[in-house]
Structure formats: structure tokens, C-alpha cells
Design a protein around this motif. Structure first.
Motif, PDB file in Angstrom:
ATOM      1  N   TRP A   1       0.833  -1.210   0.000  1.00 53.76           N
ATOM      2  CA  TRP A   1       0.000   0.000   0.000  1.00 53.76           C
ATOM      3  C   TRP A   1       0.864   1.255   0.000  1.00 53.76           C
ATOM      4  O   TRP A   1       0.523   2.249  -0.646  1.00 53.76           O
ATOM      5  N   ALA A   2       1.984   1.240   0.704  1.00 46.26           N
ATOM      6  CA  ALA A   2       2.878   2.401   0.717  1.00 46.26           C
ATOM      7  C   ALA A   2       3.457   2.653  -0.674  1.00 46.26           C
ATOM      8  O   ALA A   2       3.548   3.795  -1.123  1.00 46.26           O
ATOM      9  N   LEU A   3       3.835   1.586  -1.345  1.00 44.67           N
ATOM     10  CA  LEU A   3       4.372   1.738  -2.701  1.00 44.67           C
ATOM     11  C   LEU A   3       3.303   2.218  -3.676  1.00 44.67           C
ATOM     12  O   LEU A   3       3.576   3.046  -4.551  1.00 44.67           O
ATOM     13  N   ILE A   4       2.088   1.717  -3.546  1.00 47.46           N
ATOM     14  CA  ILE A   4       0.988   2.167  -4.401  1.00 47.46           C
ATOM     15  C   ILE A   4       0.725   3.658  -4.162  1.00 47.46           C
ATOM     16  O   ILE A   4       0.581   4.435  -5.112  1.00 47.46           O
ATOM     17  N   ALA A   5       0.675   4.061  -2.895  1.00 45.44           N
ATOM     18  CA  ALA A   5       0.433   5.466  -2.561  1.00 45.44           C
ATOM     19  C   ALA A   5       1.562   6.354  -3.082  1.00 45.44           C
ATOM     20  O   ALA A   5       1.318   7.414  -3.656  1.00 45.44           O
ATOM     21  N   ALA A   6       2.789   5.916  -2.895  1.00 50.73           N
ATOM     22  CA  ALA A   6       3.933   6.699  -3.354  1.00 50.73           C
ATOM     23  C   ALA A   6       3.928   6.822  -4.872  1.00 50.73           C
ATOM     24  O   ALA A   6       4.167   7.899  -5.422  1.00 50.73           O
ATOM     25  N   GLY A   7       3.654   5.727  -5.556  1.00 50.83           N
ATOM     26  CA  GLY A   7       3.618   5.750  -7.017  1.00 50.83           C
ATOM     27  C   GLY A   7       2.503   6.632  -7.554  1.00 50.83           C
ATOM     28  O   GLY A   7       2.704   7.411  -8.488  1.00 50.83           O
ATOM     29  N   GLY A   8       1.331   6.538  -6.950  1.00 54.87           N
ATOM     30  CA  GLY A   8       0.200   7.363  -7.384  1.00 54.87           C
ATOM     31  C   GLY A   8       0.456   8.842  -7.155  1.00 54.87           C
ATOM     32  O   GLY A   8       0.169   9.680  -8.013  1.00 54.87           O
ATOM     33  N   THR A   9       1.006   9.159  -6.006  1.00 55.78           N
ATOM     34  CA  THR A   9       1.312  10.554  -5.690  1.00 55.78           C
ATOM     35  C   THR A   9       2.399  11.088  -6.606  1.00 55.78           C
ATOM     36  O   THR A   9       2.306  12.201  -7.122  1.00 55.78           O
ATOM     37  N   TYR A  10       3.421  10.288  -6.839  1.00 58.05           N
ATOM     38  CA  TYR A  10       4.504  10.684  -7.742  1.00 58.05           C
ATOM     39  C   TYR A  10       3.954  10.978  -9.129  1.00 58.05           C
ATOM     40  O   TYR A  10       4.243  12.014  -9.724  1.00 58.05           O
ATOM     41  N   TRP A  11       3.135  10.086  -9.655  1.00 58.14           N
ATOM     42  CA  TRP A  11       2.558  10.274 -10.983  1.00 58.14           C
ATOM     43  C   TRP A  11       1.693  11.532 -11.046  1.00 58.14           C
ATOM     44  O   TRP A  11       1.760  12.297 -12.000  1.00 58.14           O
ATOM     45  N   ALA A  12       0.867  11.745 -10.008  1.00 55.83           N
ATOM     46  CA  ALA A  12      -0.032  12.902  -9.992  1.00 55.83           C
ATOM     47  C   ALA A  12       0.749  14.215 -10.052  1.00 55.83           C
ATOM     48  O   ALA A  12       0.404  15.109 -10.818  1.00 55.83           O
ATOM     49  N   PHE A  13       1.803  14.329  -9.247  1.00 55.61           N
ATOM     50  CA  PHE A  13       2.584  15.560  -9.257  1.00 55.61           C
ATOM     51  C   PHE A  13       3.421  15.684 -10.531  1.00 55.61           C
ATOM     52  O   PHE A  13       3.520  16.762 -11.104  1.00 55.61           O
ATOM     53  N   LEU A  14       4.005  14.586 -10.969  1.00 60.09           N
ATOM     54  CA  LEU A  14       4.862  14.625 -12.144  1.00 60.09           C
ATOM     55  C   LEU A  14       4.067  14.973 -13.392  1.00 60.09           C
ATOM     56  O   LEU A  14       4.528  15.726 -14.249  1.00 60.09           O
ATOM     57  N   SER A  15       2.843  14.467 -13.505  1.00 57.40           N
ATOM     58  CA  SER A  15       2.021  14.748 -14.677  1.00 57.40           C
ATOM     59  C   SER A  15       1.597  16.216 -14.737  1.00 57.40           C
ATOM     60  O   SER A  15       1.207  16.702 -15.791  1.00 57.40           O
ATOM     61  N   ARG A  16       1.668  16.913 -13.627  1.00 52.09           N
ATOM     62  CA  ARG A  16       1.335  18.333 -13.586  1.00 52.09           C
ATOM     63  C   ARG A  16       2.593  19.209 -13.689  1.00 52.09           C
ATOM     64  O   ARG A  16       2.526  20.419 -13.489  1.00 52.09           O
ATOM     65  N   GLY A  17       3.710  18.590 -13.995  1.00 54.23           N
ATOM     66  CA  GLY A  17       4.950  19.334 -14.186  1.00 54.23           C
ATOM     67  C   GLY A  17       5.612  19.793 -12.901  1.00 54.23           C
ATOM     68  O   GLY A  17       6.259  20.824 -12.862  1.00 54.23           O
ATOM     69  N   LEU A  18       5.460  19.028 -11.826  1.00 51.07           N
ATOM     70  CA  LEU A  18       6.048  19.390 -10.540  1.00 51.07           C
ATOM     71  C   LEU A  18       7.000  18.290 -10.054  1.00 51.07           C
ATOM     72  O   LEU A  18       6.705  17.587  -9.089  1.00 51.07           O
ATOM     73  N   PRO A  19       8.146  18.123 -10.706  1.00 49.38           N
ATOM     74  CA  PRO A  19       9.047  17.022 -10.330  1.00 49.38           C
ATOM     75  C   PRO A  19       9.573  17.113  -8.896  1.00 49.38           C
ATOM     76  O   PRO A  19       9.691  16.087  -8.233  1.00 49.38           O
ATOM     77  N   ALA A  20       9.873  18.314  -8.403  1.00 49.90           N
ATOM     78  CA  ALA A  20      10.379  18.433  -7.033  1.00 49.90           C
ATOM     79  C   ALA A  20       9.303  18.027  -6.027  1.00 49.90           C
ATOM     80  O   ALA A  20       9.580  17.336  -5.043  1.00 49.90           O
TER      81      ALA A  20
END
Length: 51
Positions: free
Chosen positions: A12-31
Motif C-alpha cells: 500500500w505504501a508503494l501504491i500510494a507513493a507511485g500514485g502521488t509521484y505520478w499525480a505531481f509529475l504529470s502536472r509538471g512538478l518534479p520536485a
């Protein structure tokens, strides 16, 4: 709190981290994506009592 196995918590931690990473990255916020991933991993550590 409901008792969960180590594997389930990690999954679940990996799923949450991956989903959050994708959400921010897709909006152009890599940091923000990296920060959110580190926050998710820190939360996982707290849940597991590692910290």
C-alpha cells in the motif's frame, strides 16, 4: 487500528507513493513529486515502527 501484515503495508505504501509521484509529475512538478514520495516512505516507516 486494523492489524496488517508487513507485505500488505509495504504494498500500500508503494501504491500510494507511485500514485502521488505520478499525480505531481504529470502536472509538471518534479520536485513536489519527489518530496511526496519521500513523505510516503517516511509514513510507511512510522507505520512499521522503524523510525
Amino acid at each position: 487500528m486494523v492489524e496488517m501484515g508487513l507485505t500488505e503495508v509495504l504494498a500500500w505504501a508503494l501504491i500510494a507513493a507511485g500514485g502521488t509521484y505520478w499525480a505531481f509529475l504529470s502536472r509538471g512538478l518534479p520536485a513536489a513529486a519527489v518530496t511526496a514520495t519521500l513523505a510516503a516512505l517516511a509514513t510507511k516507516s512510522v507505520l512499521l515502527g522503524v523510525v
